[in-house]
Design an enzyme around this catalytic site. Sequence first.
Site, PDB file in Angstrom:
ATOM      1  N   CYS A  87       0.729  -1.216   0.224  1.00  0.00           N
ATOM      2  CA  CYS A  87      -0.231   0.358  -0.009  1.00  0.00           C
ATOM      3  C   CYS A  87       0.458   1.112  -0.028  1.00  0.00           C
ATOM      4  O   CYS A  87       2.255   1.647  -1.314  1.00  0.00           O
ATOM      5  CB  CYS A  87      -1.104  -0.366   1.098  1.00  0.00           C
ATOM      6  N   HIS A 192      -3.774  -4.551  -0.640  1.00  0.00           N
ATOM      7  CA  HIS A 192      -3.578  -5.649   0.432  1.00  0.00           C
ATOM      8  C   HIS A 192      -3.706  -6.927   0.766  1.00  0.00           C
ATOM      9  O   HIS A 192      -4.391  -7.756   0.126  1.00  0.00           O
ATOM     10  CB  HIS A 192      -4.684  -5.226   1.486  1.00  0.00           C
ATOM     11  N   GLU A 194      -3.342  -9.934   2.219  1.00  0.00           N
ATOM     12  CA  GLU A 194      -3.231  -9.949   3.603  1.00  0.00           C
ATOM     13  C   GLU A 194      -5.149 -10.223   4.024  1.00  0.00           C
ATOM     14  O   GLU A 194      -5.504 -10.643   4.720  1.00  0.00           O
ATOM     15  CB  GLU A 194      -2.440  -9.877   4.412  1.00  0.00           C
TER      16      GLU A 194
END
Length: 212
Positions: A87, A192, A194
């Site tokens: 990011c 992102h 994750e």
Amino acid sequence: MLTAIIDYESGNLHSAEKAFQRMAHEVGGGTVVVTGDADVVARADRVVLPGDGAFPACAAALRGQSGLFDAMVEAVEHRGRPFLGICVGMQLMATWGREYEDTKGLDWIGGEVVKITPSDPRLKVPHMGWNDLVIDNPHPVLEGIKTGDHAYFVHSYHFRVTDPADRLAHVDYGGDVTAIIGRGTMLGMQFHPEKSQKTGLTLIGNFLRWKP
């Protein structure tokens, strides 16, 4: 094998920590720690720089912890440790950030971070939600990832690279929006990983196994 996720107070790192630890266990990727300790970063085998918020604030927060910042630069620039920016952590790899004010980046990959300006006025900024990746250039960390796989984005600014060879993938949001960059031992992901389910976990696992 030690992977250090740098904590410079730029956001909640719990979900990133859990995703990296899960994939480290699955692929034999060693130990993953979240740390603001310069000594840990200095001896890490891999370095991850996350980031949430505005480019100038994140740049100031990172540079404000001089020992941590210097350890990261030494590990990545001089020792060639594999690096992943996430990011705003990816955006900080640019030469310049243009958010609110001109802010110097790390200049690891040439380019500037500019506001997303979709050609379709119905598309809102920030660019938020799922979008399909378009693969531009091959890379070992993209193994098992193909055009059409989707990732989760939340951002208003994007990385406009100087050299097209440094853009590994993009998405379409009323025009091209850079999604993944890479050069040498350095990678960056605007989305992102994750939060990107199978696609993101695959990319994390590939990064932890990558031997540039």
